[in-house]
Design a protein around this motif. Structure first.
Motif, PDB file in Angstrom:
ATOM      1  N   ARG A   1      15.700 -16.373 -31.109  1.00 65.34           N
ATOM      2  CA  ARG A   1      15.981 -15.645 -32.349  1.00 65.34           C
ATOM      3  C   ARG A   1      14.657 -15.434 -33.054  1.00 65.34           C
ATOM      4  N   ARG A   2      14.330 -14.189 -33.311  1.00 62.66           N
ATOM      5  CA  ARG A   2      12.993 -13.826 -33.808  1.00 62.66           C
ATOM      6  C   ARG A   2      13.108 -13.108 -35.134  1.00 62.66           C
ATOM      7  N   SER A   3      12.373 -13.554 -36.112  1.00 66.52           N
ATOM      8  CA  SER A   3      12.262 -12.813 -37.374  1.00 66.52           C
ATOM      9  C   SER A   3      10.792 -12.533 -37.632  1.00 66.52           C
ATOM     10  N   ARG A   4      10.537 -11.356 -38.188  1.00 68.31           N
ATOM     11  CA  ARG A   4       9.160 -10.910 -38.400  1.00 68.31           C
ATOM     12  C   ARG A   4       8.883 -10.703 -39.878  1.00 68.31           C
ATOM     13  N   ALA A   5       7.617 -10.774 -40.205  1.00 65.86           N
ATOM     14  CA  ALA A   5       7.195 -10.446 -41.565  1.00 65.86           C
ATOM     15  C   ALA A   5       7.607  -9.003 -41.843  1.00 65.86           C
ATOM     16  N   PRO A   6       8.019  -8.694 -43.081  1.00 68.27           N
ATOM     17  CA  PRO A   6       8.448  -7.329 -43.401  1.00 68.27           C
ATOM     18  C   PRO A   6       7.404  -6.267 -43.056  1.00 68.27           C
ATOM     19  N   VAL A   7       6.156  -6.584 -43.285  1.00 67.79           N
ATOM     20  CA  VAL A   7       5.062  -5.686 -42.920  1.00 67.79           C
ATOM     21  C   VAL A   7       4.201  -6.464 -41.944  1.00 67.79           C
ATOM     22  N   GLY A   8       4.094  -5.952 -40.713  1.00 71.20           N
ATOM     23  CA  GLY A   8       3.330  -6.658 -39.685  1.00 71.20           C
ATOM     24  C   GLY A   8       1.908  -6.923 -40.128  1.00 71.20           C
ATOM     25  N   PRO A   9       1.540  -8.201 -40.277  1.00 66.27           N
ATOM     26  CA  PRO A   9       0.185  -8.521 -40.729  1.00 66.27           C
ATOM     27  C   PRO A   9      -0.864  -8.314 -39.637  1.00 66.27           C
ATOM     28  N   THR A  10      -2.040  -7.898 -40.063  1.00 59.53           N
ATOM     29  CA  THR A  10      -3.205  -7.806 -39.197  1.00 59.53           C
ATOM     30  C   THR A  10      -4.136  -8.945 -39.597  1.00 59.53           C
ATOM     31  N   VAL A  11      -4.629  -9.668 -38.599  1.00 60.07           N
ATOM     32  CA  VAL A  11      -5.504 -10.803 -38.874  1.00 60.07           C
ATOM     33  C   VAL A  11      -6.792 -10.673 -38.081  1.00 60.07           C
ATOM     34  N   GLU A  12      -7.851 -11.264 -38.593  1.00 63.78           N
ATOM     35  CA  GLU A  12      -9.116 -11.347 -37.876  1.00 63.78           C
ATOM     36  C   GLU A  12      -9.058 -12.607 -37.028  1.00 63.78           C
ATOM     37  N   ALA A  13      -8.909 -12.420 -35.707  1.00 62.29           N
ATOM     38  CA  ALA A  13      -8.769 -13.577 -34.824  1.00 62.29           C
ATOM     39  C   ALA A  13      -9.066 -13.167 -33.392  1.00 62.29           C
ATOM     40  N   ASP A  14      -9.245 -14.164 -32.561  1.00 62.85           N
ATOM     41  CA  ASP A  14      -9.348 -13.956 -31.125  1.00 62.85           C
ATOM     42  C   ASP A  14      -7.910 -13.917 -30.611  1.00 62.85           C
ATOM     43  N   ALA A  15      -7.457 -12.768 -30.152  1.00 62.68           N
ATOM     44  CA  ALA A  15      -6.068 -12.584 -29.736  1.00 62.68           C
ATOM     45  C   ALA A  15      -5.675 -13.546 -28.618  1.00 62.68           C
ATOM     46  N   VAL A  16      -6.577 -13.802 -27.683  1.00 64.12           N
ATOM     47  CA  VAL A  16      -6.263 -14.679 -26.554  1.00 64.12           C
ATOM     48  C   VAL A  16      -6.063 -16.115 -27.028  1.00 64.12           C
ATOM     49  N   GLN A  17      -6.930 -16.589 -27.914  1.00 74.15           N
ATOM     50  CA  GLN A  17      -6.783 -17.948 -28.428  1.00 74.15           C
ATOM     51  C   GLN A  17      -5.509 -18.091 -29.251  1.00 74.15           C
ATOM     52  N   LEU A  18      -5.223 -17.107 -30.085  1.00 71.46           N
ATOM     53  CA  LEU A  18      -3.999 -17.114 -30.884  1.00 71.46           C
ATOM     54  C   LEU A  18      -2.779 -17.123 -29.960  1.00 71.46           C
ATOM     55  N   GLN A  19      -2.821 -16.314 -28.928  1.00 68.81           N
ATOM     56  CA  GLN A  19      -1.725 -16.235 -27.970  1.00 68.81           C
ATOM     57  C   GLN A  19      -1.516 -17.587 -27.279  1.00 68.81           C
ATOM     58  N   GLN A  20      -2.606 -18.263 -26.907  1.00 71.46           N
ATOM     59  CA  GLN A  20      -2.502 -19.569 -26.250  1.00 71.46           C
ATOM     60  C   GLN A  20      -1.814 -20.587 -27.145  1.00 71.46           C
ATOM     61  N   VAL A  21      -2.147 -20.570 -28.425  1.00 69.75           N
ATOM     62  CA  VAL A  21      -1.527 -21.498 -29.375  1.00 69.75           C
ATOM     63  C   VAL A  21      -0.027 -21.239 -29.457  1.00 69.75           C
ATOM     64  N   VAL A  22       0.350 -19.976 -29.578  1.00 69.69           N
ATOM     65  CA  VAL A  22       1.771 -19.635 -29.711  1.00 69.69           C
ATOM     66  C   VAL A  22       2.524 -19.931 -28.412  1.00 69.69           C
ATOM     67  N   VAL A  23       1.935 -19.637 -27.257  1.00 68.87           N
ATOM     68  CA  VAL A  23       2.579 -19.969 -25.976  1.00 68.87           C
ATOM     69  C   VAL A  23       2.870 -21.467 -25.925  1.00 68.87           C
ATOM     70  N   ASN A  24       1.914 -22.296 -26.322  1.00 69.30           N
ATOM     71  CA  ASN A  24       2.117 -23.749 -26.308  1.00 69.30           C
ATOM     72  C   ASN A  24       3.229 -24.168 -27.265  1.00 69.30           C
ATOM     73  N   LEU A  25       3.267 -23.592 -28.454  1.00 66.63           N
ATOM     74  CA  LEU A  25       4.327 -23.913 -29.413  1.00 66.63           C
ATOM     75  C   LEU A  25       5.702 -23.532 -28.851  1.00 66.63           C
ATOM     76  N   VAL A  26       5.783 -22.346 -28.258  1.00 64.55           N
ATOM     77  CA  VAL A  26       7.061 -21.879 -27.711  1.00 64.55           C
ATOM     78  C   VAL A  26       7.481 -22.750 -26.525  1.00 64.55           C
ATOM     79  N   ARG A  27       6.569 -23.061 -25.633  1.00 67.22           N
ATOM     80  CA  ARG A  27       6.913 -23.917 -24.482  1.00 67.22           C
ATOM     81  C   ARG A  27       7.370 -25.298 -24.942  1.00 67.22           C
ATOM     82  N   ASN A  28       6.692 -25.862 -25.926  1.00 65.74           N
ATOM     83  CA  ASN A  28       7.113 -27.162 -26.455  1.00 65.74           C
ATOM     84  C   ASN A  28       8.519 -27.073 -27.044  1.00 65.74           C
ATOM     85  N   GLY A  29       8.787 -25.988 -27.777  1.00 67.81           N
ATOM     86  CA  GLY A  29      10.116 -25.799 -28.350  1.00 67.81           C
ATOM     87  C   GLY A  29      11.172 -25.637 -27.277  1.00 67.81           C
ATOM     88  N   LEU A  30      10.861 -24.882 -26.228  1.00 72.75           N
ATOM     89  CA  LEU A  30      11.803 -24.691 -25.130  1.00 72.75           C
ATOM     90  C   LEU A  30      12.088 -26.015 -24.421  1.00 72.75           C
TER      91      LEU A  30
END
Length: 86
Positions: A27-56
């Motif tokens: 179940r996914r909910s998003r910010a009303p306006v998709g935020p843009t952030v200054e970040a390394d997309a790959v590193q951010l993605q790795q963090v979220v993948v780990n959070l999701v896998r832990n949750g699963l």
């Protein structure tokens, strides 16, 4: 580099689900306006993948198990939260 925060989170969720069968209830909910952030997309993605896998892993494979993933943006801060039913 400026990245679309919600897009990175969506891609990370897809990566975390590869090989999962049966697919869990996400179940996914998003910010009303998709935020843009200054970040390394790959590193951010790795963090979220780990959070999701832990949750699963915590939610398990039982009937009714679910994972809630939300992105929020307020006062110049973005947040991703992952909650499981385990």
């Amino acid at each position: 580099t400026a990245v679309d925060f919600d897009a990175v989170v969506d891609e990370a969720v897809e990566l975390a689900l590869v090989g999962r069968s049966p697919p869990p209830d996400i179940r996914r909910s998003r910010a009303p306006v998709g935020p843009t952030v200054e970040a390394d997309a790959v590193q951010l993605q790795q963090v979220v993948v780990n959070l999701v896998r832990n949750g699963l892993d915590a939610a398990g494979c039982e009937a009714g198990s679910a994972l809630w993933i939300a992105t929020e943006c307020a006062s110049g801060t973005v947040r991703v939260s992952v909650r499981d039913s385990g």
